[in-house]
Design a protein around this motif. Structure first.
Motif, PDB file in Angstrom:
ATOM      1  N   GLU A 157      78.060 103.536 -54.060  1.00  0.00           N
ATOM      2  CA  GLU A 157      78.231 102.281 -53.225  1.00  0.00           C
ATOM      3  C   GLU A 157      77.405 102.403 -51.974  1.00  0.00           C
ATOM      4  O   GLU A 157      77.259 103.628 -51.296  1.00  0.00           O
ATOM      5  CB  GLU A 157      79.566 102.011 -53.113  1.00  0.00           C
ATOM      6  CG  GLU A 157      80.389 101.829 -54.340  1.00  0.00           C
ATOM      7  CD  GLU A 157      81.847 101.475 -53.865  1.00  0.00           C
ATOM      8  OE1 GLU A 157      82.636 101.121 -55.203  1.00  0.00           O
ATOM      9  OE2 GLU A 157      82.288 101.571 -52.786  1.00  0.00           O
ATOM     10  N   ILE A 158      77.122 101.105 -51.442  1.00  0.00           N
ATOM     11  CA  ILE A 158      76.222 101.119 -49.912  1.00  0.00           C
ATOM     12  C   ILE A 158      77.405 100.273 -49.400  1.00  0.00           C
ATOM     13  O   ILE A 158      77.479  99.043 -49.608  1.00  0.00           O
ATOM     14  CB  ILE A 158      74.912 100.648 -50.266  1.00  0.00           C
ATOM     15  CG1 ILE A 158      73.897 101.575 -51.183  1.00  0.00           C
ATOM     16  CG2 ILE A 158      74.359 100.329 -48.823  1.00  0.00           C
ATOM     17  CD1 ILE A 158      72.575 100.938 -51.240  1.00  0.00           C
ATOM     18  N   TRP A 159      77.645 100.892 -47.914  1.00  0.00           N
ATOM     19  CA  TRP A 159      78.572 100.033 -47.216  1.00  0.00           C
ATOM     20  C   TRP A 159      77.985  99.643 -45.876  1.00  0.00           C
ATOM     21  O   TRP A 159      76.907 100.626 -45.401  1.00  0.00           O
ATOM     22  CB  TRP A 159      79.752 100.872 -47.006  1.00  0.00           C
ATOM     23  CG  TRP A 159      80.813 101.323 -47.941  1.00  0.00           C
ATOM     24  CD1 TRP A 159      80.572 100.874 -49.282  1.00  0.00           C
ATOM     25  CD2 TRP A 159      81.904 102.029 -47.864  1.00  0.00           C
ATOM     26  NE1 TRP A 159      81.344 101.302 -49.959  1.00  0.00           N
ATOM     27  CE2 TRP A 159      82.416 102.287 -49.132  1.00  0.00           C
ATOM     28  CE3 TRP A 159      82.582 102.709 -46.911  1.00  0.00           C
ATOM     29  CZ2 TRP A 159      83.573 103.134 -49.257  1.00  0.00           C
ATOM     30  CZ3 TRP A 159      83.457 103.348 -46.900  1.00  0.00           C
ATOM     31  CH2 TRP A 159      84.188 103.618 -48.568  1.00  0.00           C
ATOM     32  N   VAL A 160      78.002  98.439 -45.456  1.00  0.00           N
ATOM     33  CA  VAL A 160      77.057  98.111 -44.596  1.00  0.00           C
ATOM     34  C   VAL A 160      78.185  97.334 -43.280  1.00  0.00           C
ATOM     35  O   VAL A 160      78.750  96.432 -43.719  1.00  0.00           O
ATOM     36  CB  VAL A 160      76.098  97.094 -44.805  1.00  0.00           C
ATOM     37  CG1 VAL A 160      75.125  96.882 -43.457  1.00  0.00           C
ATOM     38  CG2 VAL A 160      75.368  97.655 -45.832  1.00  0.00           C
ATOM     39  N   THR A 161      78.126  97.691 -41.989  1.00  0.00           N
ATOM     40  CA  THR A 161      78.749  97.022 -41.028  1.00  0.00           C
ATOM     41  C   THR A 161      78.077  96.991 -39.682  1.00  0.00           C
ATOM     42  O   THR A 161      77.102  97.728 -39.240  1.00  0.00           O
ATOM     43  CB  THR A 161      79.983  97.969 -40.458  1.00  0.00           C
ATOM     44  OG1 THR A 161      79.453  99.285 -40.191  1.00  0.00           O
ATOM     45  CG2 THR A 161      81.078  98.042 -41.502  1.00  0.00           C
ATOM     46  N   TRP A 162      78.076  95.720 -39.157  1.00  0.00           N
ATOM     47  CA  TRP A 162      77.010  95.362 -38.008  1.00  0.00           C
ATOM     48  C   TRP A 162      77.815  94.106 -37.327  1.00  0.00           C
ATOM     49  O   TRP A 162      78.529  93.445 -37.952  1.00  0.00           O
ATOM     50  CB  TRP A 162      75.707  95.214 -38.650  1.00  0.00           C
ATOM     51  CG  TRP A 162      75.453  93.681 -39.289  1.00  0.00           C
ATOM     52  CD1 TRP A 162      75.046  92.727 -38.480  1.00  0.00           C
ATOM     53  CD2 TRP A 162      75.772  93.357 -40.575  1.00  0.00           C
ATOM     54  NE1 TRP A 162      74.788  91.722 -39.395  1.00  0.00           N
ATOM     55  CE2 TRP A 162      75.482  92.059 -40.757  1.00  0.00           C
ATOM     56  CE3 TRP A 162      76.259  93.800 -41.459  1.00  0.00           C
ATOM     57  CZ2 TRP A 162      75.570  91.263 -41.883  1.00  0.00           C
ATOM     58  CZ3 TRP A 162      76.622  93.216 -42.780  1.00  0.00           C
ATOM     59  CH2 TRP A 162      76.106  92.171 -42.869  1.00  0.00           C
ATOM     60  N   ASN A 163      77.416  94.196 -36.097  1.00  0.00           N
ATOM     61  CA  ASN A 163      77.549  92.927 -35.156  1.00  0.00           C
ATOM     62  C   ASN A 163      76.241  92.225 -35.193  1.00  0.00           C
ATOM     63  O   ASN A 163      75.090  92.637 -34.480  1.00  0.00           O
ATOM     64  CB  ASN A 163      77.920  93.544 -33.545  1.00  0.00           C
ATOM     65  CG  ASN A 163      78.409  92.254 -32.875  1.00  0.00           C
ATOM     66  OD1 ASN A 163      78.258  91.093 -33.080  1.00  0.00           O
ATOM     67  ND2 ASN A 163      78.689  92.672 -31.679  1.00  0.00           N
ATOM     68  N   PRO A 164      76.225  90.970 -35.666  1.00  0.00           N
ATOM     69  CA  PRO A 164      75.004  90.220 -35.786  1.00  0.00           C
ATOM     70  C   PRO A 164      74.180  89.849 -34.296  1.00  0.00           C
ATOM     71  O   PRO A 164      74.824  89.746 -33.420  1.00  0.00           O
ATOM     72  CB  PRO A 164      75.350  89.077 -36.478  1.00  0.00           C
ATOM     73  CG  PRO A 164      76.670  88.922 -36.992  1.00  0.00           C
ATOM     74  CD  PRO A 164      77.329  90.210 -35.975  1.00  0.00           C
ATOM     75  N   GLU A 165      73.110  89.901 -34.368  1.00  0.00           N
ATOM     76  CA  GLU A 165      72.195  89.550 -33.062  1.00  0.00           C
ATOM     77  C   GLU A 165      71.264  88.424 -33.322  1.00  0.00           C
ATOM     78  O   GLU A 165      71.244  87.315 -32.881  1.00  0.00           O
ATOM     79  CB  GLU A 165      71.425  90.734 -32.585  1.00  0.00           C
ATOM     80  CG  GLU A 165      72.161  92.039 -32.017  1.00  0.00           C
ATOM     81  CD  GLU A 165      71.952  92.968 -31.479  1.00  0.00           C
ATOM     82  OE1 GLU A 165      70.496  92.880 -31.315  1.00  0.00           O
ATOM     83  OE2 GLU A 165      72.373  93.948 -31.013  1.00  0.00           O
ATOM     84  N   ARG A 166      70.423  88.794 -34.441  1.00  0.00           N
ATOM     85  CA  ARG A 166      69.483  87.692 -34.717  1.00  0.00           C
ATOM     86  C   ARG A 166      69.241  87.300 -36.092  1.00  0.00           C
ATOM     87  O   ARG A 166      69.667  88.003 -37.131  1.00  0.00           O
ATOM     88  CB  ARG A 166      68.075  88.415 -34.506  1.00  0.00           C
ATOM     89  CG  ARG A 166      67.732  88.736 -33.077  1.00  0.00           C
ATOM     90  CD  ARG A 166      66.312  89.277 -32.963  1.00  0.00           C
ATOM     91  NE  ARG A 166      65.210  88.472 -33.388  1.00  0.00           N
ATOM     92  CZ  ARG A 166      64.447  88.646 -34.141  1.00  0.00           C
ATOM     93  NH1 ARG A 166      64.059  89.919 -34.634  1.00  0.00           N
ATOM     94  NH2 ARG A 166      63.297  87.740 -34.656  1.00  0.00           N
ATOM     95  N   LYS A 167      69.175  85.901 -36.177  1.00  0.00           N
ATOM     96  CA  LYS A 167      69.091  85.475 -37.814  1.00  0.00           C
ATOM     97  C   LYS A 167      67.932  85.938 -38.473  1.00  0.00           C
ATOM     98  O   LYS A 167      67.715  85.909 -39.660  1.00  0.00           O
ATOM     99  CB  LYS A 167      68.826  83.873 -37.765  1.00  0.00           C
ATOM    100  CG  LYS A 167      70.046  83.172 -36.844  1.00  0.00           C
ATOM    101  CD  LYS A 167      69.738  81.619 -37.367  1.00  0.00           C
ATOM    102  CE  LYS A 167      71.181  80.829 -36.814  1.00  0.00           C
ATOM    103  NZ  LYS A 167      70.672  79.538 -36.605  1.00  0.00           N
ATOM    104  N   LYS A 168      66.918  86.747 -37.739  1.00  0.00           N
ATOM    105  CA  LYS A 168      65.650  86.995 -38.498  1.00  0.00           C
ATOM    106  C   LYS A 168      65.671  88.581 -38.436  1.00  0.00           C
ATOM    107  O   LYS A 168      64.841  89.268 -39.071  1.00  0.00           O
ATOM    108  CB  LYS A 168      64.315  86.752 -37.493  1.00  0.00           C
ATOM    109  CG  LYS A 168      64.003  85.305 -37.298  1.00  0.00           C
ATOM    110  CD  LYS A 168      62.681  85.272 -36.577  1.00  0.00           C
ATOM    111  CE  LYS A 168      62.130  83.704 -36.645  1.00  0.00           C
ATOM    112  NZ  LYS A 168      60.976  83.448 -35.745  1.00  0.00           N
ATOM    113  N   SER A 169      66.795  88.989 -38.380  1.00  0.00           N
ATOM    114  CA  SER A 169      67.123  90.544 -38.757  1.00  0.00           C
ATOM    115  C   SER A 169      66.960  90.889 -40.200  1.00  0.00           C
ATOM    116  O   SER A 169      67.540  90.047 -40.870  1.00  0.00           O
ATOM    117  CB  SER A 169      68.302  91.067 -38.136  1.00  0.00           C
ATOM    118  OG  SER A 169      69.254  90.757 -38.800  1.00  0.00           O
TER     119      SER A 169
END
Length: 445
Positions: free
Chosen positions: A158-170
């Motif tokens: 599995e691949i787990w991903v956590t983040w705080n969004p900054e840009r719509k283009k990321s």
């Protein structure tokens, strides 16, 4: 047999880890507990895999990590210490975490902590990755995602991903929110979703709400960034929004439309071309539209202008508009004239040109009105345009040349070419003649 173990997680995190999935993702603001929850689930999953007799790795990665102090190791250690059954089934050292062998645990799962920017190829070379957890994933590039994902190929990995969004283009936003992959469980989780949200963070949240409202939505609610550290125009944009100068703005059919450019180039490595569409109406500047494209030929920019009805717009180019394009061996000025547009090229402002543009923008910002729907991308870029700093010496190094600078340069071209209305000039001239500027005059006080 061992007794059933109960752990506490927020309802939204439970959603992410319920059932089978290839991707498990959570994004949001501060205080949501997402990183600690994923750390706890990584420790639990490592224990489960070892009990099943599996060997291999759980890789915890971040885009930027120069030492273990900048990794997720402390979160994993805290999660293990938080649960008695985990602490008794792990060996935890200063620089390692691995499952401990016992009558229940016959396999061996080790945790590996990696910085993607410096060690992308080393991730590709690792084998037996059962889980790849990428924390603070906002800045992971599309190239990195393309290379990393195929390396996680163990059965049921599995691949787990956590983040705080900054840009719509990321790349992370586009890959997991706009184009959510199959077999993916993804939730937004914020402080309100955390049943154990601490009182100390509540005080910080209220302080941000009252004192830093332009940053609050990003920091606490998981919205995109509208205010960047060291940004030149954050407060100006915030004021424009509060004063209602960002909304539904229409063109005046009797006033000429002008297109202010920052010229990029053609090819995959070229800078982006940016265009602001404006009307200068007395003391009011109406910003009607924004366009940006990377690596496209001039014909694409012209097609956009025509499609939007700007066939008769007046083209205002920076000094390099008179220079020949490296690919097509003709200047933008000549090509636009051939396409039927009226064109002027603004001469190079010389040393300190960037600073002149910044000050010109600040001076006229109170007179600017934006059509929000068509200028969102440009406003985002203006809000992100910031000073590059040498943190060791504590000095500014001038504007950072990044994705936001093309928009700001084109906007600055508009600002330096703007002429205040004649009636305003006359008023200043009258005040000068009436009161003077000598010693004891009104203007000298």
């Amino acid at each position: 047999m061992e007794a059933t173990i109960t752990i506490q997680l927020s309802e939204k995190i439970v959603e992410v880890f319920s059932g089978k999935a290839k991707y498990r993702c959570a994004y949001g603001g501060r205080g949501s507990g997402k990183s600690f929850s994923f750390a706890k689930m990584a420790a639990i999953r490592g224990y489960q895999l070892a009990r099943e007799g599996k060997k291999g790795l759980i890789v915890c990665a971040r885009q930027f990590m120069s030492s273990l102090n900048e990794s997720s190791m402390s979160e994993i250690k805290r999660a293990i210490a938080d649960e008695k059954f985990l602490s008794s089934n792990y060996d935890v050292g200063e620089k390692f975490i691995r499952t401990a062998k016992s009558k229940w645990v016959q396999g061996k799962i080790e945790f590996d902590f990696v910085g993607i920017q410096r060690n992308l190829d080393s991730i590709k070379s690792k084998s037996q990755i059962h889980i790849l957890w990428i924390d603070e994933a906002e800045t992971v590039t599309e190239t990195a995602w393309d290379k990393i994902i195929p390396t996680v190929r163990e059965e049921h990995s599995e691949i787990w991903v956590t983040w705080n969004p900054e840009r719509k283009k990321s790349a992370t936003h586009i890959r997991f929110r706009e184009n959510t992959p199959n077999n993916c469980k993804i939730v937004q989780v914020n402080w309100k979703d955390n049943p154990w949200f601490p009182h100390s963070l509540e005080e910080s949240r209220i302080e941000d709400l009252n004192k830093r409202p332009e940053q609050y939505a990003h920091v606490w609610e998981g919205d995109f960034v509208t205010a960047y550290a060291g940004a030149y125009f954050t407060q100006y944009i915030h004021s424009a929004r509060k004063e209602g100068r960002i909304g539904n703005i229409s063109a005046d059919p009797l006033i000429k439309i002008q297109a202010f450019w920052d010229i990029g180039g053609t090819g995959a490595q070229a800078d982006a071309t940016a265009i602001w569409i404006c009307q200068l109406i007395g003391r009011e500047i109406r910003v009607l539209n924004y366009y940006e494209a990377q690596g496209q030929p001039l014909s694409e920019h012209v097609n956009w202008l025509r499609d939007k009805g700007y066939d008769h717009a007046y083209m205002v180019l920076p000094h390099d508009g008179a220079a020949g394009d490296k690919v097509y061996s003709t200047s933008y000025e000549a090509a636009l004239r051939s396409a039927g547009f009226k064109v002027t090229v603004i001469k190079n402002q010389g040393t300190g040109a960037a600073a002149q543009r910044i000050e010109a923008i600040r001076r006229i910002f109170p007179s600017i009105w934006f059509n929000e729907q068509t200028t969102k991308a440009g406003l985002e870029a203006l809000g992100a345009y910031h000073e590059k700093r040498d943190e060791h010496r504590g000095i500014g190094l001038g504007p950072a040349h990044d994705w936001s600078s093309h928009s700001a340069d084109a906007f600055g071209l508009m600002a330096i070419t703007y002429s205040e209305p004649q009636e305003q000039k006359d008023r200043k001239r009258y005040m000068y003649q009436q009161y003077g500027t000598g010693k004891g005059s009104w203007l000298s006080r």
